[in-house]
Write an enzyme that holds these catalytic residues in place. Structure first.
Site, PDB file in Angstrom:
ATOM      1  N   LYS A   1      23.369 -11.949 -60.587  1.00  0.00           N
ATOM      2  CA  LYS A   1      23.756 -10.565 -60.862  1.00  0.00           C
ATOM      3  C   LYS A   1      22.886  -9.723 -59.944  1.00  0.00           C
ATOM      4  O   LYS A   1      21.668  -9.618 -60.153  1.00  0.00           O
ATOM      5  CB  LYS A   1      23.462 -10.211 -62.321  1.00  0.00           C
ATOM      6  CG  LYS A   1      24.338 -10.938 -63.347  1.00  0.00           C
ATOM      7  CD  LYS A   1      23.834 -10.712 -64.768  1.00  0.00           C
ATOM      8  CE  LYS A   1      24.793 -11.272 -65.800  1.00  0.00           C
ATOM      9  NZ  LYS A   1      24.173 -11.349 -67.148  1.00  0.00           N
TER      10      LYS A   1
ATOM     11  N   GLU B   1      34.042  -6.727 -72.482  1.00  0.00           N
ATOM     12  CA  GLU B   1      34.537  -7.597 -71.404  1.00  0.00           C
ATOM     13  C   GLU B   1      35.968  -8.056 -71.642  1.00  0.00           C
ATOM     14  O   GLU B   1      36.480  -8.917 -70.920  1.00  0.00           O
ATOM     15  CB  GLU B   1      33.617  -8.819 -71.264  1.00  0.00           C
ATOM     16  CG  GLU B   1      32.190  -8.441 -70.945  1.00  0.00           C
ATOM     17  CD  GLU B   1      31.287  -9.652 -70.744  1.00  0.00           C
ATOM     18  OE1 GLU B   1      31.780 -10.799 -70.827  1.00  0.00           O
ATOM     19  OE2 GLU B   1      30.094  -9.455 -70.503  1.00  0.00           O
TER      20      GLU B   1
HETATM   21  P1  PGA Z   1      25.007  -8.346 -69.970  1.00  0.00           P
HETATM   22  O1  PGA Z   1      25.066  -9.882 -70.336  1.00  0.00           O
HETATM   23  O2  PGA Z   1      25.451  -7.640 -71.212  1.00  0.00           O
HETATM   24  O3  PGA Z   1      23.532  -8.152 -69.723  1.00  0.00           O
HETATM   25  O4  PGA Z   1      25.846  -8.084 -68.798  1.00  0.00           O
HETATM   26  C1  PGA Z   1      26.071 -10.725 -70.066  1.00  0.00           C
HETATM   27  C2  PGA Z   1      25.478 -12.094 -70.049  1.00  0.00           C
HETATM   28  O5  PGA Z   1      24.523 -12.365 -70.808  1.00  0.00           O
HETATM   29  O6  PGA Z   1      25.906 -12.925 -69.256  1.00  0.00           O
HETATM   30 ZN    ZN Z   2      24.271 -14.488 -69.943  1.00  0.00          ZN
END
Ligand code: PGA
Ligand code: ZN
Length: 418
Positions: free
Chosen positions: A332, A200
């Site tokens: 999400k 990220e």
């Molecule tokens: P992810 O997690 O790796 O599943 O995208 C990011 C998060 O926990 O916010």
């Molecule tokens: Zn998270």
């Protein structure tokens, strides 16, 4: 203007981790939409299944042979109808049949195609003229936990929140300043630091949890002083990855400590007070609604947010509402599959006073749809990185939306959230 679906075109593309993912084009009589699916690394247990058993290849085949012929002739304007069709074609409760990421790509591409058919931006098409509110960016600056390789703090994310900014441009300027300052501080502090970053775009360094908190606090203070508005920060504990069921303890490997649930509550309350944390995500493992409720009651001026806890799932959110667990929820879309499912959860959350936080995934593409979803659904926060291509795609789209809105643009009122 006609938004009748003529065809779906599907292909395999890659996300920022170099993992294969699915991309779908939706072609209507007068419009076009394209979306590719993101992927999580620290996934919640209750998320839908990403792909059918045969993986992406089977998913692509299913779109070509089964889904495209079914959707052809339907009107893309009616998102709910499209999303219901996807559930019907899938025939399972967790998208095991066609894949949640397949559903995601079709659902989002359809929404974009409908907006495009009417020559509207996606946020305008969904939110109408009332869609003029920009979210505050929660920017991941420092990474640990499952998002780091090697030694790093135990918490997964340290997130800048420039809550005193009066425009999105100011907010993103602050986040980039905080991110840059942290990089400089780490270079001065840790001899082993070589500029490593997470998927990220957050820095990864072999520093203790305490050093991470101190570094964040200092960078936020300095950036705030320079820009003349308040910058705070929060964390994503991603506690399910710290929790060991057998021992009934949270294991802080780097710190060399174990905390039981009562100690975890105490520790988080201390951190919230000491660092004026504005945001704490997944403070407990994903089945512990009770402790989420206790922390929500005791924490002051801080959002207690459920990610793995809720997985954007309305039934999980209802459990939380009943117990008063959390006062914020991560959205999400690919945790549930379709835009309609996510929109239902957003609506329910907002009706019950939960702050909605639209979020990227750690594995993401240069898609910008979540920028529009945040504005369309009046979400006060968007969670992404601060730098890195897949994050910049979303942040720059928000800057374009702000520019497009001109004097009508305003920032979310975070006081309402706290
Ligand atoms: P992810 O997690 O790796 O599943 O995208 C990011 C998060 O926990 O916010
Ligand atoms: Zn998270």
């Amino acid at each position: 203007m006609s938004s009748i679906i003529e065809d779906l075109i599907t292909r395999k593309v890659f996300n920022n981790r170099g993992e294969e993912t699915i991309e779908v084009d939706v072609i209507t009589t007068n419009g076009f939409g394209r979306a590719s699916a993101p992927a999580g690394k620290s996934r919640g247990k209750n998320e839908v299944v990403y792909y059918p058993q045969g993986g992406i290849d089977e998913a692509v085949k299913k779109v070509d042979e089964q889904i495209a012929p079914e959707l052809a002739g339907l009107n893309a304007d009616f998102q709910e109808e499209i999303d219901i069709s996807l559930h019907e074609i899938d025939g399972t409760t967790n998208f095991k049949g066609i894949g949640g990421n397949t559903a995601y790509a079709i659902s989002l591409a359809n929404a974009e195609a409908a907006a495009n058919s009417h020559s509207l931006l996606l946020c305008q098409f969904i939110g109408g003229t009332a869609a003029n509110m920009l979210p505050y960016p929660l920017g991941n600056c420092l990474s640990g936990g499952q998002h780091a390789r090697g030694k790093a703090p135990d918490f997964q994310e340290f997130l800048a929140l420039p809550h005193g900014a009066t425009t999105f441009l100011e907010a993103q300027t602050a986040n980039t300043s905080i991110h840059r300052r942290i990089g400089d501080m780490l270079k001065r502090k840790s001899t082993g630091f070589n500029g490593g970053k997470s998927d990220e775009g957050a820095w990864i360094a072999n520093i203790s949890g305490e050093e991470a908190f101190e570094t964040m606090a200092k960078a936020c203070e300095e950036a705030g002083n320079e820009l003349d508005f308040e910058c705070g920060f929060g964390i994503d504990c991603a506690s399910s990855s710290l929790w060991r069921e057998k021992e009934e303890k949270y294991i802080y490997e780097q710190e060399g400590r174990k905390r039981d649930t009562a100690e975890q509550i105490e520790y988080l309350l201390e951190l919230i007070e000491k660092y004026h944390l504005r945001y704490v995500e997944d403070p407990f493992h994903e089945e512990d609604f009770d402790s989420h409720a206790e922390l929500t009651k005791k924490a002051k001026n801080c959002l207690i947010c459920g990610d793995d806890l809720f997985t954007t799932n309305n039934e999980r959110l209802n459990l939380g509402i009943r117990q008063k667990a959390g006062n914020a929820i991560i959205i999400k879309v690919n945790q549930v599959g379709t835009l309609t499912d996510a929109a239902d959860t957003i609506e329910n959350a907002q009706r019950h006073g939960y702050a909605t936080v639209v979020s990227h995934r750690s594995g993401d593409t240069s898609d910008w749809h979540i920028a529009h979803l945040a504005v369309a659904y009046k979400c006060p926060l968007i969670k992404t990185g601060v730098v890195e291509g897949a994050r910049i795609a979303k942040l720059n789209e928000l800057l374009r939306i702000e520019h497009f809105l001109g004097s009508r643009a305003r920032m979310a009122d975070l006081k309402l959230a706290w």
